[in-house]
Write a protein that holds these residues in place. Sequence first.
Motif, PDB file in Angstrom:
ATOM      1  N   TRP A 117       0.837  -1.206   0.000  1.00  0.00           N
ATOM      2  CA  TRP A 117       0.000   0.000   0.000  1.00  0.00           C
ATOM      3  C   TRP A 117       0.871   1.254   0.000  1.00  0.00           C
ATOM      4  O   TRP A 117       0.638   2.195  -0.770  1.00  0.00           O
ATOM      5  CB  TRP A 117      -0.932  -0.053   1.202  1.00  0.00           C
ATOM      6  N   LEU A 137      -6.183   2.398  11.980  1.00  0.00           N
ATOM      7  CA  LEU A 137      -6.928   1.690  10.947  1.00  0.00           C
ATOM      8  C   LEU A 137      -8.217   1.107  11.512  1.00  0.00           C
ATOM      9  O   LEU A 137      -9.277   1.211  10.896  1.00  0.00           O
ATOM     10  CB  LEU A 137      -6.060   0.586  10.337  1.00  0.00           C
ATOM     11  N   ARG A 166      -9.455   3.243   6.368  1.00  0.00           N
ATOM     12  CA  ARG A 166      -8.386   3.354   5.374  1.00  0.00           C
ATOM     13  C   ARG A 166      -8.099   4.798   4.953  1.00  0.00           C
ATOM     14  O   ARG A 166      -6.953   5.144   4.695  1.00  0.00           O
ATOM     15  CB  ARG A 166      -8.721   2.519   4.154  1.00  0.00           C
ATOM     16  N   GLU A 167      -9.128   5.605   4.846  1.00  0.00           N
ATOM     17  CA  GLU A 167      -8.924   6.977   4.387  1.00  0.00           C
ATOM     18  C   GLU A 167      -8.036   7.772   5.351  1.00  0.00           C
ATOM     19  O   GLU A 167      -7.137   8.504   4.926  1.00  0.00           O
ATOM     20  CB  GLU A 167     -10.283   7.664   4.225  1.00  0.00           C
ATOM     21  N   GLU A 220      -4.472   6.508   5.082  1.00  0.00           N
ATOM     22  CA  GLU A 220      -3.805   6.974   3.864  1.00  0.00           C
ATOM     23  C   GLU A 220      -3.254   8.383   4.065  1.00  0.00           C
ATOM     24  O   GLU A 220      -2.170   8.714   3.589  1.00  0.00           O
ATOM     25  CB  GLU A 220      -4.755   6.935   2.667  1.00  0.00           C
TER      26      GLU A 220
END
Length: 158
Positions: A9, A53, A58-59, A62
Amino acid sequence: MSDAELQLWIENVSLEFFGIPFRHKAFFNTRLRTTGGRYALRTHHIEINPHQLEAHGREEVEGIIKHELCHYHLHIAGGGYKHRDGDFKRLLARVGGSRYCQALPDKNRRVLPFKYKLTCAACGMEYKRKRRIDASRYRCGRCAGKLRLEELAAGNGD
């Protein structure tokens, strides 16, 4: 999510948003408590808090990855990689990274219910307590009347 998936990722985010490959290790660090991630200057590794997380998705992670990659790429290139540096602030804004991570819910903090109630015999004022005290040593703060100690039922008195 495993460390291998996190590694992939971060490599993808690095190529997509920075156009430069990430060539070091990335992994989850469960010991991180007050931060979303960490960039190690000596080893160039990136550590991510897995609790972020779980709590925020996920956003949010990130955004943390982009933040740590800003430190990484600027440090490797010899630019200003610290939070206060203009290079860091500009790059972070360009890639859309998060400046701060969201706070985690405090799992270790418990709210204990009240177990005792002191009632003034004269005016009826009530004082709730979590610990037992000797009521004969104290007086009412409102009228100086005598206090009676009552033990509350389990799960009562919140």
